[in-house]
Design a protein around this motif. Sequence first.
Motif, PDB file in Angstrom:
ATOM      1  N   SER A 126       4.951  70.206  46.694  1.00  0.00           N
ATOM      2  CA  SER A 126       5.303  71.532  46.171  1.00  0.00           C
ATOM      3  C   SER A 126       4.180  72.086  45.314  1.00  0.00           C
ATOM      4  O   SER A 126       3.856  73.282  45.397  1.00  0.00           O
ATOM      5  CB  SER A 126       6.591  71.435  45.355  1.00  0.00           C
ATOM      6  OG  SER A 126       7.668  71.021  46.169  1.00  0.00           O
TER       7      SER A 126
ATOM      8  N   LEU B  70      18.844  75.718  49.068  1.00  0.00           N
ATOM      9  CA  LEU B  70      18.030  76.875  48.666  1.00  0.00           C
ATOM     10  C   LEU B  70      17.194  77.391  49.825  1.00  0.00           C
ATOM     11  O   LEU B  70      17.082  78.604  50.032  1.00  0.00           O
ATOM     12  CB  LEU B  70      17.128  76.477  47.490  1.00  0.00           C
ATOM     13  CG  LEU B  70      16.288  77.588  46.866  1.00  0.00           C
ATOM     14  CD1 LEU B  70      17.184  78.699  46.330  1.00  0.00           C
ATOM     15  CD2 LEU B  70      15.398  77.029  45.750  1.00  0.00           C
ATOM     16  N   ARG B  71      16.603  76.487  50.590  1.00  0.00           N
ATOM     17  CA  ARG B  71      15.809  76.922  51.752  1.00  0.00           C
ATOM     18  C   ARG B  71      16.684  77.631  52.779  1.00  0.00           C
ATOM     19  O   ARG B  71      16.266  78.614  53.406  1.00  0.00           O
ATOM     20  CB  ARG B  71      15.117  75.717  52.405  1.00  0.00           C
ATOM     21  CG  ARG B  71      13.902  75.227  51.657  1.00  0.00           C
ATOM     22  CD  ARG B  71      13.191  74.158  52.447  1.00  0.00           C
ATOM     23  NE  ARG B  71      12.016  73.649  51.766  1.00  0.00           N
ATOM     24  CZ  ARG B  71      10.806  74.173  51.855  1.00  0.00           C
ATOM     25  NH1 ARG B  71      10.606  75.229  52.630  1.00  0.00           N
ATOM     26  NH2 ARG B  71       9.793  73.651  51.207  1.00  0.00           N
TER      27      ARG B  71
ATOM     28  N   ILE C 207      17.733  81.432  51.755  1.00  0.00           N
ATOM     29  CA  ILE C 207      16.730  82.515  51.747  1.00  0.00           C
ATOM     30  C   ILE C 207      16.178  82.673  53.163  1.00  0.00           C
ATOM     31  O   ILE C 207      15.641  81.721  53.726  1.00  0.00           O
ATOM     32  CB  ILE C 207      15.599  82.208  50.744  1.00  0.00           C
ATOM     33  CG1 ILE C 207      16.186  82.034  49.339  1.00  0.00           C
ATOM     34  CG2 ILE C 207      14.569  83.329  50.752  1.00  0.00           C
ATOM     35  CD1 ILE C 207      15.167  81.626  48.293  1.00  0.00           C
TER      36      ILE C 207
ATOM     37  N   ARG D 218       9.240  82.990  50.887  1.00  0.00           N
ATOM     38  CA  ARG D 218       9.993  83.013  49.628  1.00  0.00           C
ATOM     39  C   ARG D 218      10.812  81.734  49.473  1.00  0.00           C
ATOM     40  O   ARG D 218      10.932  81.184  48.374  1.00  0.00           O
ATOM     41  CB  ARG D 218      10.912  84.233  49.589  1.00  0.00           C
ATOM     42  CG  ARG D 218      10.185  85.553  49.354  1.00  0.00           C
ATOM     43  CD  ARG D 218      11.153  86.723  49.322  1.00  0.00           C
ATOM     44  NE  ARG D 218      12.222  86.503  48.359  1.00  0.00           N
ATOM     45  CZ  ARG D 218      13.519  86.588  48.656  1.00  0.00           C
ATOM     46  NH1 ARG D 218      13.894  86.873  49.906  1.00  0.00           N
ATOM     47  NH2 ARG D 218      14.429  86.396  47.739  1.00  0.00           N
ATOM     48  N   ALA D 219      11.393  81.272  50.574  1.00  0.00           N
ATOM     49  CA  ALA D 219      12.185  80.038  50.523  1.00  0.00           C
ATOM     50  C   ALA D 219      11.316  78.849  50.108  1.00  0.00           C
ATOM     51  O   ALA D 219      11.734  78.018  49.281  1.00  0.00           O
ATOM     52  CB  ALA D 219      12.832  79.778  51.880  1.00  0.00           C
TER      53      ALA D 219
ATOM     54  N   ARG E 164       8.474  78.927  48.351  1.00  0.00           N
ATOM     55  CA  ARG E 164       8.059  79.034  46.943  1.00  0.00           C
ATOM     56  C   ARG E 164       9.219  78.714  45.999  1.00  0.00           C
ATOM     57  O   ARG E 164       9.033  78.016  44.990  1.00  0.00           O
ATOM     58  CB  ARG E 164       7.504  80.438  46.680  1.00  0.00           C
ATOM     59  CG  ARG E 164       6.151  80.707  47.318  1.00  0.00           C
ATOM     60  CD  ARG E 164       5.552  82.013  46.819  1.00  0.00           C
ATOM     61  NE  ARG E 164       6.310  83.169  47.270  1.00  0.00           N
ATOM     62  CZ  ARG E 164       6.143  83.763  48.448  1.00  0.00           C
ATOM     63  NH1 ARG E 164       5.238  83.295  49.292  1.00  0.00           N
ATOM     64  NH2 ARG E 164       6.857  84.819  48.788  1.00  0.00           N
ATOM     65  N   ALA E 165      10.408  79.233  46.310  1.00  0.00           N
ATOM     66  CA  ALA E 165      11.572  78.957  45.451  1.00  0.00           C
ATOM     67  C   ALA E 165      11.894  77.466  45.436  1.00  0.00           C
ATOM     68  O   ALA E 165      12.175  76.883  44.373  1.00  0.00           O
ATOM     69  CB  ALA E 165      12.767  79.764  45.953  1.00  0.00           C
ATOM     70  N   ALA E 166      11.851  76.826  46.602  1.00  0.00           N
ATOM     71  CA  ALA E 166      12.129  75.387  46.672  1.00  0.00           C
ATOM     72  C   ALA E 166      11.063  74.582  45.933  1.00  0.00           C
ATOM     73  O   ALA E 166      11.372  73.573  45.283  1.00  0.00           O
ATOM     74  CB  ALA E 166      12.219  74.950  48.134  1.00  0.00           C
TER      75      ALA E 166
ATOM     76  N   ILE F 250       9.311  75.574  43.297  1.00  0.00           N
ATOM     77  CA  ILE F 250       9.536  75.708  41.848  1.00  0.00           C
ATOM     78  C   ILE F 250      10.697  74.817  41.405  1.00  0.00           C
ATOM     79  O   ILE F 250      10.611  74.122  40.385  1.00  0.00           O
ATOM     80  CB  ILE F 250       9.809  77.187  41.499  1.00  0.00           C
ATOM     81  CG1 ILE F 250       8.547  78.022  41.739  1.00  0.00           C
ATOM     82  CG2 ILE F 250      10.275  77.330  40.050  1.00  0.00           C
ATOM     83  CD1 ILE F 250       8.764  79.520  41.640  1.00  0.00           C
ATOM     84  N   LEU F 251      11.785  74.831  42.175  1.00  0.00           N
ATOM     85  CA  LEU F 251      12.926  73.973  41.835  1.00  0.00           C
ATOM     86  C   LEU F 251      12.534  72.498  41.878  1.00  0.00           C
ATOM     87  O   LEU F 251      12.947  71.708  41.016  1.00  0.00           O
ATOM     88  CB  LEU F 251      14.083  74.234  42.810  1.00  0.00           C
ATOM     89  CG  LEU F 251      15.315  73.330  42.637  1.00  0.00           C
ATOM     90  CD1 LEU F 251      15.908  73.497  41.240  1.00  0.00           C
ATOM     91  CD2 LEU F 251      16.367  73.643  43.708  1.00  0.00           C
TER      92      LEU F 251
END
Length: 265
Positions: free
Chosen positions: A87, A154-155, A158, A163-164, A166-168, A170-171
Amino acid sequence: MADLTNTETIRPGWFSTLANPTTFMRLSGKVLPWLTIATLLLFAVGLTGAFLAPPDYQQGETVRIMFIHVPSAWLAMMCYTIIAISSAGYLIWRHPLADVSAKAAAPIGATFTLLALVTGSLWGKPMWGAYWVWDARLTSVLILFFLYLGLIALRQAIDEPGRAGRAAAILALIGAVNIPIIKYSVNWWNTLHQPASVIRADGPTIHSSLLWPLLVMAIAFTLLFVVLHLKAMRAEILRRRCDALIARHVRGDAARAGTEEAANA
């Protein structure tokens, strides 16, 4: 989502060359058969040693759960560490293979964590008299399992893959703080869970007749993870390439339809 069909977008360099999706597919295809054979051989040796090892003087035959539980617990933490490193690589360098690695590892890590929780519960009943206690080690591992489920959900929640990812990522980095908590929970708090008995500064406290099958099983589990991770990454790369080719085909059809409509106007 980066286009994995266009390898020219990846910056040059020895690491990028090695991590190039096309190079990765070629190299992983060559090593996977050998890794699979080595995994099967090590499992055969490790399981044989696990069944032939004498029962523990305190735990009796139930100690054999250790040969599945302990490697699963190690892999649960190692897999999340790989997700966190991948990540970071995706957020910093935007390398598409790093996002593929993080996504592919999450279901595998969740499976190992669930296996560690289930076998730990079965081991805890005869040792502690209960399948579950809100012990620091057990609770932090349960949180790890929920983190894996959160990454997967989360993946899927989205639609836009970039975006999915990047969000994953960060989490995953936020959740990485749980890994040292799991590792040192038995040292930081007075918990019911026993302290580390293999990786210690003063050496392992397990008898050699139980230690060597445990170490062989740990290596076998690690190779199993590598095999599953490489296979999942290859499947994800092929899926993304298919999606990219379909998108190009759709855009081409739309462009040709627009050109014909303009010519007939």
